[in-house]
Design an enzyme around this catalytic site. Structure first.
Site, PDB file in Angstrom:
ATOM      1  N   LYS A   1     -18.875 101.377 -21.308  1.00 16.91           N
ATOM      2  CA  LYS A   1     -19.681 100.542 -20.396  1.00 16.91           C
ATOM      3  C   LYS A   1     -18.892  99.308 -19.953  1.00 16.91           C
ATOM      4  CE  LYS A   1     -23.263  99.902 -23.215  1.00 16.91           C
ATOM      5  NZ  LYS A   1     -22.884 100.678 -24.403  1.00 16.91           N
TER       6      LYS A   1
ATOM      7  N   ARG B   1     -10.426 101.226 -31.356  1.00 18.14           N
ATOM      8  CA  ARG B   1     -10.463 100.160 -30.354  1.00 18.14           C
ATOM      9  C   ARG B   1      -9.943  98.854 -30.950  1.00 18.14           C
ATOM     10  NH1 ARG B   1     -15.943  98.616 -27.173  1.00 18.14           N
ATOM     11  NH2 ARG B   1     -16.696  97.964 -29.204  1.00 18.14           N
TER      12      ARG B   1
ATOM     13  N   ARG C   1     -12.768  94.410 -33.757  1.00 14.65           N
ATOM     14  CA  ARG C   1     -14.076  93.745 -33.824  1.00 14.65           C
ATOM     15  C   ARG C   1     -14.709  94.070 -35.178  1.00 14.65           C
ATOM     16  NH1 ARG C   1     -17.498  94.993 -28.363  1.00 14.65           N
ATOM     17  NH2 ARG C   1     -19.092  95.325 -29.932  1.00 14.65           N
TER      18      ARG C   1
HETATM   19  P1  AMP Z   1     -21.897  95.191 -27.442  1.00 17.53           P
HETATM   20  O1  AMP Z   1     -20.699  94.364 -27.156  1.00 17.53           O
HETATM   21  O2  AMP Z   1     -22.762  95.431 -26.240  1.00 17.53           O
HETATM   22  O3  AMP Z   1     -21.571  96.457 -28.199  1.00 17.53           O
HETATM   23  O4  AMP Z   1     -22.823  94.313 -28.429  1.00 17.53           O
HETATM   24  C1  AMP Z   1     -22.361  93.918 -29.702  1.00 17.53           C
HETATM   25  C2  AMP Z   1     -23.522  93.532 -30.587  1.00 17.53           C
HETATM   26  O5  AMP Z   1     -24.222  92.412 -30.022  1.00 17.53           O
HETATM   27  C3  AMP Z   1     -24.596  94.588 -30.782  1.00 17.53           C
HETATM   28  O6  AMP Z   1     -24.255  95.534 -31.783  1.00 17.53           O
HETATM   29  C4  AMP Z   1     -25.778  93.728 -31.207  1.00 17.53           C
HETATM   30  O7  AMP Z   1     -25.645  93.266 -32.536  1.00 17.53           O
HETATM   31  C5  AMP Z   1     -25.618  92.520 -30.296  1.00 17.53           C
HETATM   32  N1  AMP Z   1     -26.330  92.709 -29.008  1.00 17.53           N
HETATM   33  C6  AMP Z   1     -25.763  92.842 -27.772  1.00 17.53           C
HETATM   34  N2  AMP Z   1     -26.707  93.020 -26.829  1.00 17.53           N
HETATM   35  C7  AMP Z   1     -27.897  93.017 -27.479  1.00 17.53           C
HETATM   36  C8  AMP Z   1     -29.251  93.183 -27.070  1.00 17.53           C
HETATM   37  N3  AMP Z   1     -29.571  93.418 -25.785  1.00 17.53           N
HETATM   38  N4  AMP Z   1     -30.223  93.122 -28.027  1.00 17.53           N
HETATM   39  C9  AMP Z   1     -29.923  92.879 -29.309  1.00 17.53           C
HETATM   40  N5  AMP Z   1     -28.670  92.750 -29.781  1.00 17.53           N
HETATM   41  C10 AMP Z   1     -27.658  92.809 -28.873  1.00 17.53           C
END
Ligand code: AMP
Length: 214
Positions: free
Chosen positions: A13, A126, A155
């Protein structure tokens, strides 16, 4: 144009969002990036979110809602792509109501489909540049030789236990949104396997079709 990029962690994404931003001049609204920035800046919100993120769990919805709504407002409620928001039916309902208030409905929810074993392979290999945020894959897109290896990190939520947790959270809490967005006629599923440019062309084809159709 107002889009949501949807799909489990590791389907690309973020990568596709960057290409869409360049091509269509959209604002990229990634709640994950916003949360990581808040953690880095050590804000109260960042401190609250930190332990949820490293465990691979969702942070409380009110925190991401505040972040996402502020950036959509900054963007003038248009020309944005949401990446990682909404992630629960509750968040989707907030989003629908928020955008309706500003007379700014979504155009499409683009869902990238990638088999689970490939997702694990992508996430576990990654790496991220801790200064620029650039994303690499140790096998398919390794950091160039001029990048200082000390800046290339994993990460915390890309470790195997956290990956498993994130995929489980996706199945339980985020996947049900498919039905929600299908019912609104917004959900479009795309094959997320293949070279980055090929996946992007699939997205462009869908957008061209939807723009002509509307
Ligand atoms: P991402 O970079 O989108 O994979 O997000 C990393 C982490 O941020 C996720 O695993 C959640 O812990 C938190 N996070 C990101 N977006 C959301 C959301 N919309 N709702 C709740 N937690 C989120």
């Amino acid at each position: 144009m107002r889009l949501v990029l949807f799909g489990p962690p590791g389907v690309g994404k973020g990568t596709q969002a960057h290409l869409l931003v360049e091509r269509y001049r959209l604002h990229h609204i990634s709640t994950g990036d916003l949360l990581r920035a808040a953690i880095k800046a050590d804000t109260p919100l960042g401190r609250e979110a930190k332990q949820y993120i490293s465990a691979g769990r969702l942070v409380p919805g009110r925190l991401v809602r505040t972040l996402a709504e502020a950036v959509m407002a900054e963007a003038g409620y248009d020309q944005f792509i949401l990446d990682g928001y909404p992630r629960t039916v509750e968040q989707a309902e907030w989003l629908t109501a928020f955008l309706a208030e500003h007379d700014a409905p979504l155009d499409a929810v683009l869902s990238l489909r990638v088999p689970a074993d490939r997702i694990v392979q992508r996430l576990s290999r990654r790496r991220i540049h801790k200064v620029t945020g650039e994303s690499y894959h140790l096998d398919f897109n390794p950091p160039p030789p001029d990048v200082d290896p000390a800046h290339v990190v994993q990460r915390p939520d890309d470790r195997p236990e956290a990956i498993r947790k994130r995929l489980q959270v996706y199945e339980e809490e985020t996947k049900p949104l498919e039905t929600y967005f299908r019912a609104q006629g917004l959900f479009v599923e795309l094959d997320g396997v293949g070279p980055i440019e090929t996946v992007f062309q699939r997205i462009e084809a869908v957008l061209a079709q939807r723009t002509t159709a509307s």
